[in-house]
Design a protein around this motif. Structure first.
Motif, PDB file in Angstrom:
ATOM      1  N   ARG A  72     125.997 102.092 130.096  1.00 28.48           N
ATOM      2  CA  ARG A  72     125.267 101.788 130.103  1.00 28.48           C
ATOM      3  C   ARG A  72     123.982 101.465 129.579  1.00 28.48           C
ATOM      4  O   ARG A  72     122.852 101.023 130.039  1.00 28.48           O
ATOM      5  CB  ARG A  72     124.290 103.287 130.344  1.00 28.48           C
ATOM      6  CG  ARG A  72     123.866 104.934 129.369  1.00 28.48           C
ATOM      7  CD  ARG A  72     124.133 105.599 129.771  1.00 28.48           C
ATOM      8  NE  ARG A  72     122.895 106.324 128.716  1.00 28.48           N
ATOM      9  CZ  ARG A  72     122.040 106.854 129.645  1.00 28.48           C
ATOM     10  NH1 ARG A  72     121.148 106.415 130.376  1.00 28.48           N
ATOM     11  NH2 ARG A  72     121.064 107.249 128.222  1.00 28.48           N
ATOM     12  N   ASP A  84     114.889 124.458 123.745  1.00 30.76           N
ATOM     13  CA  ASP A  84     116.134 124.015 124.999  1.00 30.76           C
ATOM     14  C   ASP A  84     115.559 124.353 127.324  1.00 30.76           C
ATOM     15  O   ASP A  84     114.700 125.472 126.836  1.00 30.76           O
ATOM     16  CB  ASP A  84     117.201 124.307 125.076  1.00 30.76           C
ATOM     17  CG  ASP A  84     117.684 122.869 126.171  1.00 30.76           C
ATOM     18  OD1 ASP A  84     118.426 122.075 125.118  1.00 30.76           O
ATOM     19  OD2 ASP A  84     117.726 122.581 126.785  1.00 30.76           O
ATOM     20  N   THR A 103     118.069 111.047 129.017  1.00 33.57           N
ATOM     21  CA  THR A 103     117.001 109.499 130.483  1.00 33.57           C
ATOM     22  C   THR A 103     117.909 108.843 131.064  1.00 33.57           C
ATOM     23  O   THR A 103     119.232 108.056 130.615  1.00 33.57           O
ATOM     24  CB  THR A 103     117.222 108.169 129.388  1.00 33.57           C
ATOM     25  OG1 THR A 103     118.198 108.260 128.191  1.00 33.57           O
ATOM     26  CG2 THR A 103     115.687 109.011 128.394  1.00 33.57           C
ATOM     27  N   TYR A 155     108.871 115.521 131.420  1.00 31.54           N
ATOM     28  CA  TYR A 155     108.518 117.283 131.849  1.00 31.54           C
ATOM     29  C   TYR A 155     108.429 117.807 130.226  1.00 31.54           C
ATOM     30  O   TYR A 155     107.768 118.497 129.970  1.00 31.54           O
ATOM     31  CB  TYR A 155     109.494 117.652 131.975  1.00 31.54           C
ATOM     32  CG  TYR A 155     109.833 119.431 132.173  1.00 31.54           C
ATOM     33  CD1 TYR A 155     109.072 119.359 133.212  1.00 31.54           C
ATOM     34  CD2 TYR A 155     110.234 119.740 131.346  1.00 31.54           C
ATOM     35  CE1 TYR A 155     108.873 120.956 133.589  1.00 31.54           C
ATOM     36  CE2 TYR A 155     110.832 121.369 131.965  1.00 31.54           C
ATOM     37  CZ  TYR A 155     109.468 122.114 132.417  1.00 31.54           C
ATOM     38  OH  TYR A 155     109.347 122.670 132.805  1.00 31.54           O
ATOM     39  N   HIS A 183     108.005 125.452 124.510  1.00 27.37           N
ATOM     40  CA  HIS A 183     107.433 124.505 123.636  1.00 27.37           C
ATOM     41  C   HIS A 183     106.196 124.729 122.966  1.00 27.37           C
ATOM     42  O   HIS A 183     106.305 124.405 121.731  1.00 27.37           O
ATOM     43  CB  HIS A 183     107.121 123.197 125.220  1.00 27.37           C
ATOM     44  CG  HIS A 183     108.284 122.689 125.521  1.00 27.37           C
ATOM     45  ND1 HIS A 183     108.961 123.153 126.341  1.00 27.37           N
ATOM     46  CD2 HIS A 183     109.213 121.265 125.738  1.00 27.37           C
ATOM     47  CE1 HIS A 183     110.305 122.609 127.247  1.00 27.37           C
ATOM     48  NE2 HIS A 183     110.283 121.455 126.507  1.00 27.37           N
ATOM     49  N   GLY A 211     121.067 119.330 123.088  1.00 28.43           N
ATOM     50  CA  GLY A 211     122.203 118.993 123.226  1.00 28.43           C
ATOM     51  C   GLY A 211     123.546 117.912 122.488  1.00 28.43           C
ATOM     52  O   GLY A 211     123.180 118.847 121.517  1.00 28.43           O
ATOM     53  N   LYS A 212     124.618 117.186 122.996  1.00 30.72           N
ATOM     54  CA  LYS A 212     125.429 117.193 121.745  1.00 30.72           C
ATOM     55  C   LYS A 212     124.179 116.136 120.586  1.00 30.72           C
ATOM     56  O   LYS A 212     125.090 116.139 119.741  1.00 30.72           O
ATOM     57  CB  LYS A 212     126.061 115.594 122.724  1.00 30.72           C
ATOM     58  CG  LYS A 212     126.264 116.286 123.293  1.00 30.72           C
ATOM     59  CD  LYS A 212     127.419 115.307 124.353  1.00 30.72           C
ATOM     60  CE  LYS A 212     126.810 113.955 125.204  1.00 30.72           C
ATOM     61  NZ  LYS A 212     126.045 115.111 126.676  1.00 30.72           N
ATOM     62  N   LEU A 213     123.278 115.627 121.037  1.00 32.51           N
ATOM     63  CA  LEU A 213     122.905 115.252 120.106  1.00 32.51           C
ATOM     64  C   LEU A 213     121.675 115.486 119.214  1.00 32.51           C
ATOM     65  O   LEU A 213     121.812 115.825 118.376  1.00 32.51           O
ATOM     66  CB  LEU A 213     121.890 113.296 119.801  1.00 32.51           C
ATOM     67  CG  LEU A 213     121.276 112.508 118.917  1.00 32.51           C
ATOM     68  CD1 LEU A 213     122.163 112.812 117.542  1.00 32.51           C
ATOM     69  CD2 LEU A 213     121.151 111.209 119.877  1.00 32.51           C
ATOM     70  N   SER A 266     115.468 109.406 121.796  1.00 32.93           N
ATOM     71  CA  SER A 266     116.520 109.952 123.502  1.00 32.93           C
ATOM     72  C   SER A 266     116.057 107.913 123.485  1.00 32.93           C
ATOM     73  O   SER A 266     115.458 107.223 123.299  1.00 32.93           O
ATOM     74  CB  SER A 266     115.871 110.597 124.596  1.00 32.93           C
ATOM     75  OG  SER A 266     115.419 111.715 124.471  1.00 32.93           O
ATOM     76  N   THR A 267     117.199 107.503 124.210  1.00 25.88           N
ATOM     77  CA  THR A 267     116.906 105.992 124.598  1.00 25.88           C
ATOM     78  C   THR A 267     116.279 105.831 125.699  1.00 25.88           C
ATOM     79  O   THR A 267     116.490 106.291 126.616  1.00 25.88           O
ATOM     80  CB  THR A 267     118.562 105.693 124.745  1.00 25.88           C
ATOM     81  OG1 THR A 267     119.756 106.253 123.953  1.00 25.88           O
ATOM     82  CG2 THR A 267     119.108 103.845 125.009  1.00 25.88           C
TER      83      THR A 267
HETATM   84  N1  NAD Z   1     124.990 111.878 122.908  1.00 27.88           N
HETATM   85  C1  NAD Z   1     125.684 110.335 122.161  1.00 27.88           C
HETATM   86  O1  NAD Z   1     126.711 110.089 121.602  1.00 27.88           O
HETATM   87  C2  NAD Z   1     124.310 109.853 122.019  1.00 27.88           C
HETATM   88  C3  NAD Z   1     124.105 108.604 121.271  1.00 27.88           C
HETATM   89  C4  NAD Z   1     122.612 107.551 120.460  1.00 27.88           C
HETATM   90  C5  NAD Z   1     121.093 108.157 121.892  1.00 27.88           C
HETATM   91  N2  NAD Z   1     121.978 109.108 123.116  1.00 27.88           N
HETATM   92  C6  NAD Z   1     120.587 109.340 124.196  1.00 27.88           C
HETATM   93  O2  NAD Z   1     120.118 111.054 123.206  1.00 27.88           O
HETATM   94  C7  NAD Z   1     119.450 111.577 124.255  1.00 27.88           C
HETATM   95  C8  NAD Z   1     120.091 112.849 125.242  1.00 27.88           C
HETATM   96  O3  NAD Z   1     121.619 112.608 124.610  1.00 27.88           O
HETATM   97  P1  NAD Z   1     122.689 114.008 123.898  1.00 27.88           P
HETATM   98  O4  NAD Z   1     123.761 113.354 124.699  1.00 27.88           O
HETATM   99  O5  NAD Z   1     121.707 114.718 123.496  1.00 27.88           O
HETATM  100  O6  NAD Z   1     122.480 114.688 126.075  1.00 27.88           O
HETATM  101  P2  NAD Z   1     122.546 116.451 126.372  1.00 27.88           P
HETATM  102  O7  NAD Z   1     122.397 116.146 127.716  1.00 27.88           O
HETATM  103  O8  NAD Z   1     123.947 116.921 125.755  1.00 27.88           O
HETATM  104  O9  NAD Z   1     121.263 117.294 126.011  1.00 27.88           O
HETATM  105  C9  NAD Z   1     120.499 117.432 126.271  1.00 27.88           C
HETATM  106  C10 NAD Z   1     119.813 118.314 126.085  1.00 27.88           C
HETATM  107  O10 NAD Z   1     118.042 118.491 127.299  1.00 27.88           O
HETATM  108  C11 NAD Z   1     117.671 119.497 127.373  1.00 27.88           C
HETATM  109  N3  NAD Z   1     116.259 119.248 127.789  1.00 27.88           N
HETATM  110  C12 NAD Z   1     116.653 118.600 129.518  1.00 27.88           C
HETATM  111  N4  NAD Z   1     115.016 118.763 129.393  1.00 27.88           N
HETATM  112  C13 NAD Z   1     114.696 119.069 127.894  1.00 27.88           C
HETATM  113  C14 NAD Z   1     113.199 119.582 128.255  1.00 27.88           C
HETATM  114  N5  NAD Z   1     111.870 119.446 128.765  1.00 27.88           N
HETATM  115  N6  NAD Z   1     112.726 120.328 127.042  1.00 27.88           N
HETATM  116  C15 NAD Z   1     113.528 120.729 125.644  1.00 27.88           C
HETATM  117  N7  NAD Z   1     114.890 120.564 126.189  1.00 27.88           N
HETATM  118  C16 NAD Z   1     115.095 119.977 127.417  1.00 27.88           C
HETATM  119  C17 NAD Z   1     118.713 119.733 128.271  1.00 27.88           C
HETATM  120  O11 NAD Z   1     118.693 121.119 128.333  1.00 27.88           O
HETATM  121  C18 NAD Z   1     120.334 119.454 127.221  1.00 27.88           C
HETATM  122  O12 NAD Z   1     120.660 120.863 126.296  1.00 27.88           O
HETATM  123  C19 NAD Z   1     119.380 110.410 125.697  1.00 27.88           C
HETATM  124  O13 NAD Z   1     118.386 109.769 125.798  1.00 27.88           O
HETATM  125  C20 NAD Z   1     120.667 109.580 125.080  1.00 27.88           C
HETATM  126  O14 NAD Z   1     120.947 108.894 125.463  1.00 27.88           O
HETATM  127  C21 NAD Z   1     123.139 110.076 122.611  1.00 27.88           C
END
Ligand code: NAD
Length: 460
Positions: A273, A32, A86, A101, A70, A11-13, A123-124
């Motif tokens: 959050r 993913d 999360t 999962y 995986h 995802g984004k991170l 993940s947080t």
């Molecule tokens: N975005 C931020 O600015 C940021 C900053 C710090 C921490 N975080 C933390 O990082 C974590 C992810 O955030 P994000 O923004 O990247 O989320 P996101 O929703 O953009 O991406 C999550 C990705 O994980 C994939 N996914 C879900 N379940 C899966 C699995 N079992 N196996 C493989 N892939 C799977 C989803 O399809 C998605 O592509 C969160 O806990 C968030 O709190 C995010």
């Protein structure tokens, strides 16, 4: 030496981490559950939107591949970062079902792997989640023992959307929560090859790292709220100017200038959050954490207070332009954004609202639907607006000039939350310019009278 790593969750991170790790010479396998994300990465494109990510992945695509499997990733790499969502639950805690999962799938793969592998949760999560919620899943499905057959760390990132690449490669420090010495040392050796700025790894127990991550975000939100409180005070003190005060107190090394620019409350996917979740765990554990609750409540009052303040000054049915719909510049994310809140609240009060954002158009369109129009262009958004609210200090808004706002109208009111418009707006005869956090115009006169009253009373 580890050369092969996987990133689980693109995802984004995670998507950005995959690109960054490859740019530092690692062979990366991305995993993913979304076929779209996997296809994107395999085609050499960013699986999620982030500034500069498409180019970074293009440049390093020979070292990146993606899969839905995986097991493929765990068997063919030596360390995996897990960065799945999360989301918050109704209590404000972070749920770990996506991570559970992923850990189940990793555990099943570890059962087939002969060599040691280190699992790093990024993940947080709340304190305790890694050791007591997720580790048992790894041990159950692998049939193996943590510390002996595989390693485990909790290691979050401190990044801001829009600058994830820069932040990931140049962190202030790496926060490493380690199950044992070997797990931590393995991750530290990878970190030392990722950082462009020689950042150090701060190693500690998993639980201390879980708490430290949330504390950083929560502390920063306290600073933001403090600056917003100063801005409110400055608006009531003759000549008050929050930038002048913040510039001064920011010179004190104990305080620092960053995140001290009063304007609007904090928003986005993390700050609100994380603060709430830390309060949840505090309450759950019986700790006294009222600061966190007060901070969250205070932050949530900022936008409604502003709407109450603005409404009496607007003509019934007036057209209001809201510039900035994402929660900050350079972002398409509208979660907990002040701009979206203002559009909805003003529309509910019967004003005609038209919004604009350079990046978040699509997201804003679906969130605002019947409430507000989202304009395709800045000039179209400003065309009929009697009142313009500048909610983010976007470069595009900073370079506006008065003529682009007036467009033949007799006058226009502009509220500049971040005081980012050029000086030419300040005394323009056809523009009522209202900088948040400064005491100007009629408010300035009123504040003199109020303060005179206080001191006259005390010398009577
Ligand atoms: N975005 C931020 O600015 C940021 C900053 C710090 C921490 N975080 C933390 O990082 C974590 C992810 O955030 P994000 O923004 O990247 O989320 P996101 O929703 O953009 O991406 C999550 C990705 O994980 C994939 N996914 C879900 N379940 C899966 C699995 N079992 N196996 C493989 N892939 C799977 C989803 O399809 C998605 O592509 C969160 O806990 C968030 O709190 C995010």
């Amino acid at each position: 030496m580890i050369n092969d790593v996987s990133v689980i969750g693109l995802g984004k991170l995670g998507g950005t981490m995959a690109g960054c790790l490859a740019s530092r010479g690692f062979n990366v396998i991305g995993v993913d559950v979304s076929q779209k994300a996997v296809n994107s990465l395999n085609a050499g494109h960013a699986p999620a939107q982030e500034s500069g990510l498409d180019e970074l992945i293009q440049q390093n695509k020979q070292r990146i591949r993606a899969t839905l499997d995986h097991e493929d990733a765990i068997l063919n790499t030596d360390l995996s970062f897990v960065i799945v969502p999360t989301p918050s639950d109704e209590r404000g805690a972070f749920t770990i079902q996506y991570a559970a999962y992923a850990f189940e799938a990793i555990g099943k793969a570890l059962a087939k792997r002969e060599k040691y592998h280190t699992v790093v949760l990024t993940s947080t999560v709340l304190p305790g989640a890694t050791r007591y919620g997720l580790l048992p899943i790894l041990e159950k499905f692998s049939g193996k023992q943590c510390g002996k057959d595989f390693g485990l760390c909790y290691s979050p990132e401190f990044i801001a959307l829009g600058t994830v690449i820069r932040d990931f490669l140049n962190p202030d420090f790496y926060l490493v929560g380690e199950f044992d010495e070997r797990s931590g040392a393995t991750l530290e050796s990878v970190n030392s090859r990722v950082a462009l700025n020689q950042a150090h790894s701060k190693r500690m127990s998993i639980e201390n790292a879980e708490l430290a991550k949330l504390s950083v975000n929560s502390f920063v939100t306290l600073k933001i709220s403090y600056a917003n409180m100063l801005a409110d005070l400055c608006e009531r003190i003759p000549g008050g100017d929050v930038d002048v005060v913040s510039d001064a107190i920011g010179l004190d090394k104990r305080i620092g200038r960053r995140y001290l620019t009063g304007g609007f409350g904090y928003g986005g996917p993390c700050f609100p959050r994380d603060n709430v979740a830390l309060n949840f765990i505090g309450n759950y554990l019986g700790a006294s954490t009222p600061l966190l609750e007060v901070n969250d409540n205070y932050n949530r009052t900022i936008s409604p207070r502003f709407v109450d303040k603005l409404t009496p000054h607007l003509r019934k049915g007036a057209t209001v332009a809201v510039l900035g719909l994402a929660y900050k510049p350079l972002s398409h994310v509208i979660e907990e954004s002040a701009g979206i809140y203002l559009c909805l609240a003003l529309s509910n009060k019967g004003f005609r609202v038209i919004g604009f954002d350079p990046l978040a158009r699509e997201e804003a369109n679906s969130a605002l639907k019947m409430h507000a129009l989202v304009s395709d262009s800045l000039p179209a958004c400003l065309q009929d607006a009697e009142c313009i609210l500048v909610t983010t200090p976007d470069e595009m808004f900073k370079s506006l000039n008065p003529e682009e706002c007036l467009l033949g109208k007799e006058s226009v009111t502009i509220v500049d939350f971040w005081r980012c418009l050029p000086e030419v707006f300040h005394d323009h005869p056809k523009i009522q310019y209202i900088p948040v956090g400064r005491c100007t115009g009629n408010a300035g006169m009123a504040s003199i009278e109020t303060l005179r009253g206080l001191w006259a009373e005390s010398t009577d």
